[in-house]
Design an enzyme around this catalytic site. Structure first.
Site, mmCIF file in Angstrom:
data_model
loop_
_atom_site.group_PDB
_atom_site.id
_atom_site.type_symbol
_atom_site.label_atom_id
_atom_site.label_comp_id
_atom_site.label_asym_id
_atom_site.label_seq_id
_atom_site.Cartn_x
_atom_site.Cartn_y
_atom_site.Cartn_z
ATOM 1 N N GLY A 15 1.022 -1.359 0.232
ATOM 2 C CA GLY A 15 0.024 -0.221 -0.050
ATOM 3 C C GLY A 15 0.925 1.104 0.381
ATOM 4 C CB SER A 16 -0.242 4.886 -0.093
ATOM 5 O OG SER A 16 -0.210 5.027 1.240
ATOM 6 C CD GLU A 18 2.190 -0.685 3.413
ATOM 7 O OE1 GLU A 18 1.447 -1.280 2.898
ATOM 8 O OE2 GLU A 18 1.672 0.159 4.783
ATOM 9 C CD GLU A 37 -3.972 -6.647 2.526
ATOM 10 O OE1 GLU A 37 -4.977 -7.176 2.002
ATOM 11 O OE2 GLU A 37 -3.691 -5.695 1.949
ATOM 12 C CG HIS A 60 -2.115 -0.208 3.030
ATOM 13 N ND1 HIS A 60 -0.696 0.617 3.209
ATOM 14 C CD2 HIS A 60 -3.054 0.159 2.797
ATOM 15 C CE1 HIS A 60 -1.936 2.343 3.058
ATOM 16 N NE2 HIS A 60 -3.148 1.635 2.024
ATOM 17 C CG HIS A 267 -16.088 -27.674 17.872
ATOM 18 N ND1 HIS A 267 -16.410 -26.949 17.835
ATOM 19 C CD2 HIS A 267 -16.461 -28.199 16.048
ATOM 20 C CE1 HIS A 267 -16.093 -25.876 16.509
ATOM 21 N NE2 HIS A 267 -16.851 -27.209 16.129
ATOM 22 N N GLY A 389 -9.101 -23.384 13.198
ATOM 23 C CA GLY A 389 -10.221 -23.373 12.401
ATOM 24 C C GLY A 389 -10.680 -22.476 11.860
#
Length: 515
Positions: A15-16, A18, A37, A60, A267, A389
């Site tokens: 992104g800008s 980075e 991402e 980003h 679970h 999961g």
């Protein structure tokens, strides 16, 4: 610093904020591009697990971290070492609530990172990254997070001198002695192995200890790695994430040793005892938090390999007769005319044609019990899935594993519902020219939810809303992302289709119609 740490691959979707990081990018570094991402973090997870070193991720700002959160959660549950960086707007702008900034950057990924930081000064960024690496690699390993304002990259600072930091802690010898004495005195011991055995390179030591005590070996519920050879005479199968069933399966064992595993992961709600009446529970785990919440038993905390190797130094235990071997499952029948093949048939066929040293990366939750039965794993570091999961991990993780292990064949076994959470991983596989075989089990539904609905009172045949999938064309999706693809409906053609796909020099999707 990153070069010295062996972190010359950066996984990202830029992104800008980075962009300053990548000016004058060195030729010995590579940028592994993911198209979303969550895919980026999934690739980095597979790569870190396969290399046993922390991976470096660049996201980003707030939006990118938000997209990535599902697989950051999975990396935390997988205990995957990962240094995650995210861009931030320039420091001089932060007081004005600027576009695309992250207001509470360090809080955003919590609680699913071990440590989170936005350095107070630009000059502190390299030291923060070094600290992040040390924390990520310290057992229990996991992801860490550093937010870096865009203008920080232009500030000079002193070079970082890397230090030697020990990442493993030896378990308390007095507690290990209690474990050893209990195993020596046991009449019918059982082991329950978890993902930390394979993560911690304790596979061979655990096999040796199980053989010494002639202990039956179960796999812990929801384990993301294979930690014991599934063709071994002592292998007893997989425990479900249900309290009553665990107690039932462990019945008759007077000592249970949970090694590299939580005791136990559930679970659904249960009731009654946590272990069978008259059974003593002992645990060796690298995570003190897991040891703390275990409801019963004695726990040793520390590195799994060190602990098991210390138990092997004890005098040879009294010889016991070998327990009865788990019977082999029946060969699944081929489907009748006009019928779709079963998942059991598909997995048995794959097991017959694959190299047993090939690496399986799996994400097909509804089919997992069948996969465990008909696609056995025999070797360390040849099976990966998610401990969380959360869906969308294993398709990109297969890309990361293939990057890390170029001499091994990687086969991803993915459900059709799971595949759609991170289908963009196919583009990364094609862009990197990785010869991964993606086997898509296409049953046109979220079968795990339909199967699980009985737990919540649904009647047989009652409709479960939102669980039917349309007829998605995965061959078309594969080709659209630059991969080859083949559709298999006829069971008689499956074996040859899989052989051809495994030998294929490029990434390929095998879409398999299953009942």
């Amino acid at each position: 610093m990153l070069r010295e740490l062996g972190m010359t691959r950066i996984f990202g979707n830029p992104g800008s904020t980075e962009l300053p990081l990548f000016r004058d990018y060195p030729e010995d570094f590579s940028y592994e591009l993911g198209l979303q991402e969550a895919v980026v973090v999934g690739m980095a997870d597979g790569y870190a697990q396969a290399t046993r070193n922390a991976s470096f991720v660049n996201l980003h700002s707030a939006a990118g971290v938000g997209h990535a959160m599902a697989n950051i959660f999975t990396a935390f549950k997988n205990r995957t070492p990962m240094v995650i960086t995210a861009g931030q707007q320039a420091r001089s702008l932060l007081q004005f609530d600027p576009f695309l900034h992250s207001r509470d950057a360090t809080d955003l990924p919590k609680p699913y990172v071990k440590w989170s930081c936005e350095p107070a000064r630009a000059e502190d960024v390299p030291q923060a990254l070094a600290r992040a690496y040390y924390i990520a690699m310290q057992e229990p390993r996991g992801p860490v997070f550093v937010s870096i304002p865009a203008d920080d990259w232009d500030k000079p600072c002193d070079p970082i001198v890397l230090r030697h930091v020990g990442f493993e802690t030896r378990p308390d010898p007095r507690t290990l002695a209690l474990v050893g004495e209990a195993l020596d005195a046991a009449q019918r011991p059982a082991f329950v192995v978890g993902a930390a055995v394979d993560r911690g390179q304790a596979w061979d030591a655990v096999v040796a200890l199980a053989e010494r005590h002639q202990a039956r070996v179960f796999v812990a519920p929801m384990s993301g790695r294979c930690s014991f050879p599934e063709d071994h005479p002592l292998f007893a199968g997989f425990l479900p994430a249900m309290r009553e069933r665990i107690v039932q399966l462990l019945g008759g064992h007077d000592v249970v040793f949970a090694v590299g595993a939580a005791a136990f992961t559930y679970h659904v709600e249960g009731e009654g005892p946590f272990v069978p009446e008259g059974t003593q529970l002992y645990q060796l785990i690298e995570d003190p938090a897991i040891a703390a919440w275990a409801p019963v038993g004695t726990a040793a905390v520390g590195n799994i390999r060190m602990g098991v190797e210390e138990l092997l130094l004890r005098p040879q235990a009294v010889q016991r007769p070998a327990p009865e071997r788990k019977p082999a499952p029946p060969v699944p029948a081929a489907p009748g005319a006009g019928e779709r093949m079963s998942v059991a048939f598909a997995m048995h066929t794959l097991a017959c044609v694959r190299d047993p040293h090939s690496i399986i990366v799996e994400e097909a939750p509804s089919s997992r019990p069948v996969i465990q039965t008909y696609l056995p794993i025999f070797h360390s570091a040849t099976f990966f899935t998610m401990c969380s999961g959360g869906l969308g991990h294993s398709m990109p993780a297969a890309v990361g594993v293939a990057l890390a292990r170029p001499d091994s064949k990687v086969i991803a076994v993915i459900g059709d519902g799971s595949a759609m959470y991170a289908i963009q991983a196919l583009w990364s596989a094609a862009n990197m020219r990785l010869p991964i075989t993606f086997v898509i089990l296409k049953n046109r539904r979220y079968a795990a939810l339909q199967d699980f609905s009985r737990v919540f009172g649904y009647r047989e045949g009652e409709k479960v809303e939102g669980t039917e999938l349309p007829d998605i064309d995965f061959v078309a999706l594969a080709r659209g992302h630059g991969c080859d693809g083949v559709h298999v409906q006829d069971a008689a053609q499956l074996a040859q289709a899989l052989r051809d796909a495994i030998a294929h020099p490029r990434p390929i999707v095998v879409e398999v119609e299953v009942a």
